[in-house]
Design an enzyme around this catalytic site. Structure first.
Site, short mmCIF file in Angstrom:
data_model
loop_
_atom_site.label_atom_id
_atom_site.label_comp_id
_atom_site.label_asym_id
_atom_site.label_seq_id
_atom_site.Cartn_x
_atom_site.Cartn_y
_atom_site.Cartn_z
N LYS A 107 96.98 1.98 -82.43
CA LYS A 107 95.95 2.34 -83.42
C LYS A 107 95.61 3.82 -83.30
O LYS A 107 95.61 4.57 -84.27
CB LYS A 107 94.70 1.48 -83.17
N CYS A 130 92.41 -3.60 -86.29
CA CYS A 130 92.41 -4.74 -85.39
C CYS A 130 91.08 -5.48 -85.53
O CYS A 130 90.08 -4.88 -85.90
CB CYS A 130 92.56 -4.28 -83.95
N GLU A 151 71.11 -6.06 -94.48
CA GLU A 151 71.98 -6.45 -93.36
C GLU A 151 72.24 -5.32 -92.35
O GLU A 151 73.29 -5.28 -91.71
CB GLU A 151 73.34 -7.01 -93.88
N HIS A 182 85.57 -1.75 -103.78
CA HIS A 182 86.63 -1.32 -102.87
C HIS A 182 86.98 0.15 -103.04
O HIS A 182 87.84 0.66 -102.34
CB HIS A 182 87.86 -2.18 -103.06
N SER A 228 74.95 -6.63 -98.20
CA SER A 228 74.90 -5.44 -97.35
C SER A 228 74.76 -4.18 -98.19
O SER A 228 75.24 -4.11 -99.32
CB SER A 228 76.15 -5.36 -96.48
N GLU A 280 91.20 -18.97 -97.94
CA GLU A 280 92.26 -18.63 -96.99
C GLU A 280 92.48 -19.72 -95.95
O GLU A 280 93.47 -19.70 -95.24
CB GLU A 280 92.00 -17.28 -96.34
N TRP A 314 87.30 -17.18 -89.13
CA TRP A 314 87.40 -15.85 -88.54
C TRP A 314 87.11 -15.86 -87.04
O TRP A 314 86.79 -14.83 -86.45
CB TRP A 314 86.49 -14.87 -89.30
N1 GLN Z 1 76.86 -10.72 -97.45
C1 GLN Z 1 78.04 -10.02 -97.05
C2 GLN Z 1 77.92 -8.54 -97.39
O1 GLN Z 1 77.31 -8.24 -98.38
C3 GLN Z 1 79.25 -10.58 -97.73
C4 GLN Z 1 80.49 -9.88 -97.29
C5 GLN Z 1 81.76 -10.58 -97.71
O2 GLN Z 1 81.76 -11.41 -98.58
N2 GLN Z 1 82.86 -10.25 -97.10
O3 GLN Z 1 78.47 -7.70 -96.70
#
Ligand code: GLN
Ligand code: ZN
Length: 762
Positions: free
Chosen positions: A18, A523, A491, A701, A440, A612, A568
């Site tokens: 990394k 990672c 968050e 994104h 978040s 997933e 996860w």
């Molecule tokens: N509540 C989470 C956030 O807003 C949801 C993140 C996610 O779905 N990967 O970060």
């Protein structure tokens, strides 16, 4: 009897790979230093495997980014758009390679990266090969030969080159234009494999491992024929080298005939995921085929149960004789953390039930020794397995009893959705097209440092709490100012949406260095679920109620759902996954109820990972969906009708599972739709999805700020597909990876868009 390994983690025990890659990308080190870092990791890995007593040791399992991308370069499957990268003076093969992985935005070029997706059902992501109708293949990279030459020097005949197999390579790729099927490219592809295999043979290779994970998937007739064609052609044109075809992650089932009859020297099967397939394979295995038994779990962190493995090995040796049996991990150890010996902080009793990649090599070697008569090696293993089976650290009768007592009523809301919807309208008095976010807000360096300092002990809990409260208040003020309807606390206290909960639940432990590669230099360090899960205390109530008290507006509580927490984490292997999920579901249910009791009327339970978790084989999907949906419902159904439950999923390809998504019966679901221009809402429209839904209108994104009109048009499209009174307005996902300025601009536009649509449509 031989032992082998299929692949070893390549990130380095201190994540050296990394660091080296990221420094190279940043221009801080040169190519020589990067190659040196790679060489060192490979040599260390080979030495570790040699010392452990492994007979066939993989090479070319190393990669600077991804082994499928390596294969694309090897076969010359480089998409057209990268041609200019190779023409820039000073660029070498590796710069082209990283351009394919990460895109290329310099020297006046702006070329997008290749797509990335999950490697079968793991959390490892590979770079998806791209094919055109006129696709040509030719031997285009010397990496595998160079790595084999080095391995041979260090390991002698034990060095075994690894290739991604031709059929899986095609099946895991994607057609980039219409008019052909990628599997038909097998005829163009096989000659290059013949050339590669012949060259490795000339270099001295005795064994070559060819990974064909797709042999364990649902295959069409055409796919099966491609397997036969490929390996018959190779066998015809290559002699005096032993090919070993490796399958993993599922049973061969209806592909068993095809697999055992491939004209190769050995077949590897995964007996951790699918121990039951051994009987069928043994019944069909032809004279002369060697069988590699994947008995040590390559994807999890638990100590092997030798007695179980030995029973499988014994069955195979009785039928085939020891010299036709190879002992191995179930799959490449790429998916396993590297070295348990570094984890000095784990409770020693629990650590004694675990094994990481290095320890797994020893297990493989010991299993062979035991088979050859060193039964004294069984004792320590037997004792550890026995302790784990009976430990009070694992088994909590109260938790088990609670799971056993779950009823249909526990998994069902009091009233049906239409009744609840009326109650919510009365209670919350939200406008049409209510606006909200996914949870978040930007995690600035300042916030991250705050958490790091607190963890190190540089901040007292009071100081830390005050700082988090300050960030929360600022975010609330700002959400009020721009006019969002349902607020969130942001968050800021959470490092990660799973870790945050795992750290507060009983039955979880955390490693210091248990990293596994997710993609490229990225990672992850998943929590380990070792015991029955329970919730000793409230987990989110403090922050949520603090936030709610700062505003007159509605405050949404934010939780992670049971399937996502499971998916996860490294999950215990001593009970079915669904039992563990129900345990987590009950713990989160209690948190939901605690939030409700504290006055929080809207609660979101994120299930980012439901899709997933879908099994690779179609036949296994109904059962999975059944318990995944039910565990969500257990989590969500304890509340009064007047409480509104949201869920969130970071994708929107729901075509094949839409009825199960509907069966979750969340009052509101938010999904990712902005990049597909709402196209992916079709599944919900066709199904006439009855509950409320927030299709994402802002692609989080990218730093790009979507304009108001753009979002108005997305919302208008959504309102054409679904009843307008059921629609919410929100981004695709959480905003934690974004920066403040773009977040503010985008959300202001989003609120303006919602207002415009309210006027236009209501
Ligand atoms: N509540 C989470 C956030 O807003 C949801 C993140 C996610 O779905 N990967 O970060
Ligand atoms: Zn998301």
């Amino acid at each position: 009897m031989l032992t082998q390994n299929l692949g070893y983690p390549r990130i380095g025990a201190q994540r050296q790979l990394k660091k080296a890659c990221e420094q190279y990308w940043a221009g801080k080190i040169g190519l020589d230093e990067l190659h040196e870092a790679g060489r060192k990791i490979r040599e260390d890995n080979w030495k570790t495997q040699l010392d452990a007593g492994i007979d066939l040791i993989p090479c070319n399992d190393f990669s600077f980014y991804d082994q499928v991308l390596d294969t694309s370069l090897l076969l010359g499957a480089v998409p057209e758009r990268y041609a200019p990268v190779g023409q820039i003076a000073g660029n070498r093969e590796i710069d082209l390679y990283f351009a394919m992985a990460r895109g290329y935005q310099k020297d006046g070029l702006d070329i997008t990266a290749m797509e990335m997706t999950k490697w079968l059902d793991t959390n490892y992501h590979y770079i998806v090969p791209e094919f055109t109708a006129q696709q040509q293949f030719r031997l285009s990279s010397g990496k595998v030969f160079a790595e084999y030459a080095a391995a041979r020097q260090q390991l002698g005949e034990k060095a075994k080159p690894v290739l991604v197999g031709p059929v899986s390579y095609l099946l895991l790729g994607k057609e980039k234009e219409a008019g052909f099927e990628r599997i038909d490219l097998i005829r163009q592809l096989v000659p290059v494999y013949v050339e590669i295999i012949n060259r490795l043979k000339e270099q001295g290779a005795e064994w070559i491992q060819i990974d064909e994970p797709c042999l364990a998937l649902d295959l069409s007739k055409n796919d099966k024929e491609a397997f036969e064609y490929a390996y018959e052609t190779i066998a015809h044109r290559v002699t005096d080298v032993k090919l070993l075809v490796a399958t993993y992650f599922e049973a061969l089932l209806d592909n068993t005939q095809v697999a055992v009859n491939l004209p190769v020297a050995a077949l590897h099967i995964d007996l951790v995921r699918a121990p039951e397939q051994l009987d069928e394979v043994l019944a069909l295995v032809p004279e002369g085929l060697q069988l590699s038994l994947g008995v040590v779990d390559g994807r999890n962190v638990w100590k092997n149960d030798y007695e179980k493995s030995l029973a499988l090995i014994k069955k195979a040796t009785q039928k085939l004789g020891a010299d036709r049996v190879i002992i191995a991990p179930s799959c490449s150890l790429l998916h396993s953390p590297i070295d348990l010996d570094q984890e000095t902080a784990i409770d020693p009793e629990i650590r004694n039930w675990m094994a990481f990649a290095r320890q797994k090599l020893n297990e493989v070697a010991e299993l062979k020794q035991i088979t050859e008569g060193h039964t004294e090696l069984l004792e320590a293993n037997r004792a550890a397995i026995e302790r784990r089976r009976n430990s009070g650290k694992v088994h909590k009768p109260a938790v088990r009893d609670r799971v056993a007592a779950i009823t249909e009523a526990d998994a069902t809301r009091n009233s049906a959705f239409p009744v609840r919807q009326l109650l919510h309208r009365e209670r919350f008095k939200l406008p049409a097209f209510p606006t909200t976010t996914i949870g978040s807000f930007p995690q600035t360096d300042e916030i991250r440092q705050l958490r790091a300092r607190f963890k190190k002990g540089d901040l007292t809990p009071e100081q830390y709490g005050q700082e988090i409260e300050r960030a929360t208040i600022d975010t609330i003020r700002w959400q009020e100012e721009i006019g969002l309807d349902v607020l969130v606390h942001g968050e800021f206290e959470r490092n990660d949406m799973v870790e945050y909960f795992g750290e507060q639940l009983d039955g979880f432990l955390f490693t210091r260095n248990g990293w596994v590669q997710s993609y490229g230099s990225r990672c992850v360090k998943p929590p380990v679920i070792y015991g029955d899960v329970s919730r000793p205390a409230d987990m989110t109530v403090r922050w949520t109620t603090f936030a709610a008290a700062q505003t007159e507006k509605l405050m949404k509580g934010m939780l992670t759902g049971p399937v996502t927490i499971l998916q996860w984490s490294f999950v215990r292997d001593d009970q079915p996954r669904e039992v563990t999920t129900y345990q987590i579901a009950l713990a989160i249910r209690d948190e939901v109820l605690a939030l409700e009791k504290a006055g929080i009327g809207i609660i979101q339970i994120d299930e980012a990972a439901i899709r997933e978790g879908l099994p690779l084989r179609r036949a296994k999907r109904p059962h999975y969906l059944d318990w995944a949906v039910k565990s969500f419902r257990v989590t969500a159904s304890g509340v009064a009708d007047t409480t509104q439950i949201h869920t969130h999923m970071c994708y929107s390809e729901f075509n094949d599972i839409i009825e199960h998504i509907a069966a979750m019966d969340a009052d509101v679901i938010t999904i990712e739709t902005s990049r597909s221009q709402m196209e992916l809402l079709q599944a919900f429209a066709h199904f006439e999805y009855p509950n409320e839904i927030g299709p994402g209108v802002y692609d989080i994104h990218s730093p790009r700020v979507p304009g108001k009109e753009e979002m108005v048009s997305l919302l208008t499209k959504a309102a054409d597909l679904l009843p307008a009174q059921n629609l919410w307005v929100n981004p695709d996902c959480g905003l934690k990876t974004r920066k403040w300025p773009e977040t503010k601009a985008a959300l202001e536009n989003m609120v303006a868009a919602a207002r415009a649509v309210r006027e236009k449509i209501s």
